[in-house]
Design an enzyme around this catalytic site. Structure first.
Site, PDB file in Angstrom:
ATOM      1  N   HIS A  85       0.818  -1.223   0.000  1.00  0.00           N
ATOM      2  CA  HIS A  85       0.000   0.000   0.000  1.00  0.00           C
ATOM      3  C   HIS A  85       0.851   1.271   0.000  1.00  0.00           C
ATOM      4  CE1 HIS A  85      -3.693  -2.142   0.334  1.00  0.00           C
ATOM      5  NE2 HIS A  85      -3.468  -2.592   1.546  1.00  0.00           N
ATOM      6  N   HIS A 125      -6.665  -6.974  -0.534  1.00  0.00           N
ATOM      7  CA  HIS A 125      -6.720  -5.536  -0.778  1.00  0.00           C
ATOM      8  C   HIS A 125      -5.852  -5.196  -1.998  1.00  0.00           C
ATOM      9  CE1 HIS A 125      -7.319  -6.028   3.638  1.00  0.00           C
ATOM     10  NE2 HIS A 125      -8.323  -5.207   3.393  1.00  0.00           N
ATOM     11  N   ASP A 182      -3.168 -10.455  -2.426  1.00  0.00           N
ATOM     12  CA  ASP A 182      -3.738  -9.932  -1.198  1.00  0.00           C
ATOM     13  C   ASP A 182      -5.175  -9.515  -1.466  1.00  0.00           C
ATOM     14  OD1 ASP A 182      -2.508  -8.591   1.590  1.00  0.00           O
ATOM     15  OD2 ASP A 182      -4.282  -7.551   0.829  1.00  0.00           O
TER      16      ASP A 182
END
Length: 311
Positions: A126, A165, A163
């Site tokens: 991220h 996300h 993942d």
């Protein structure tokens, strides 16, 4: 045989996130404990982690990110956002996670190990070029990919992110780079709000958004088809995996319906492709996965499949 090298360091436990935070040191303790119980910890190659240099980090991150993290670190720590905490040891540990990935890809490229699994924290996918967020400070997999391209001279690298996300940081860093293929399988709509199919960048960003409730069979079918239609024609020289385990059906903050052995299936698919087009070179990076009772078993399934390779 335990052929896959492991990169792990007890210092990864020193990144403290506070009580009840899902990205906690107990994640690594659960993984290591399970691998020890299963006889998968001893008797395999080890790779020593080392901190990433400023030069290595600045291949993918703006100096403003380093300045921000240093300022908060100098003040003794603090909150970057509501979920992302910089504790007194975080900056040092985050450098170690990013540099560990470089050590792992070098070891595989130099044939010191056939494949490697980086059991690192904090996770990385991220972290954008300029922003730490979502439990992430430096984008570990992106740092490794840039090292392969810029320091080791590889022409093309693929990153496969499963993942739950979306790996918005990795996408941000390589969005305009035709030499790095980024393929993300993620729940959508979901945090962090990016990852729609139309986000394609230079043509080497492939987002596969999956709605909540996607069946296991549907997920695996889409995954295998995407490998053949998008990754194989790209012919990468090295494959990196952002291996999040929060698409597991009972993950407390993710969940996409996958079961333990589905992660072995995903791994076998990547390994078989790597054998055909990438010189059998794979390094996997731990990203998310927050079910402490099952995380060790999930990583075990992944590691055993890496040991088996493309067989």
């Amino acid at each position: 045989m335990n052929t896959t090298a492991i990169l792990y360091d007890d210092r990864f436990l020193e990144h403290e996130t506070g009580d009840d935070h899902p990205e906690c040191p107990d994640r690594l303790r659960a993984i290591v404990g399970r691998l020890q119980e299963a006889g998968l910890w001893e008797g395999r190659p080890r790779i020593e982690a080392r901190p990433a240099t400023d030069e290595e980090l600045l291949r993918v991150h703006d100096v403003s990110l380093l300045d921000t993290l240093r300022r908060i670190d100098y003040a003794g720590g603090g909150m970057i956002d509501s979920d992302t905490i910089l504790s007194p040891r975080t900056l040092e540990v985050a450098r170690l996670a990013a540099g560990g990935g470089i050590a792992a890809v070098d070891a595989v490229l130099d044939r010191q190990a056939p494949r490697a699994l980086c059991l690192v924290r904090p996770p990385g996918h991220h972290a954008t070029r300029r922003q730490a967020m979502g439990f992430c400070y430096f984008d570990n997999v992106a740092v490794a990919a840039a090292h392969l391209r810029q320091a080791r001279g590889l022409g093309k690298v693929a990153i496969i992110d499963w993942d739950v996300h979306h790996g918005n940081g990795t996408q941000d860093i390589f969005y305009d780079d035709p030499t790095v293929l980024f393929v993300s399988f993620h729940r959508f709509p979901f945090y962090p709000g990016t990852g729609a199919a139309h986000e394609t960048g230079a043509g080497t960003t492939v987002n596969v958004p999956l709605p909540a409730g996607t069946s296991r069979s549907r997920y695996i079918d889409v995954f295998q088809r995407t490998l053949e239609e998008k990754v194989a024609p790209f012919e990468p020289e090295f494959i990196l995996i952002s291996a999040g385990f929060d698409a597991y059906a009972r993950d407390p903050i993710g969940g996409l319906g996958l079961e333990v052995m589905d992660f072995a299936t995903l791994t076998h698919g990547v390994a078989e492709l790597a054998r055909r087009v990438a010189g059998d070179r794979i390094v996997s990076f731990l990203e998310g996965g927050y079910h402490l009772g099952e995380l060790g078993r999930l990583v075990e399934a992944h590691l055993v499949a890496l040991d088996q390779g493309g067989d």
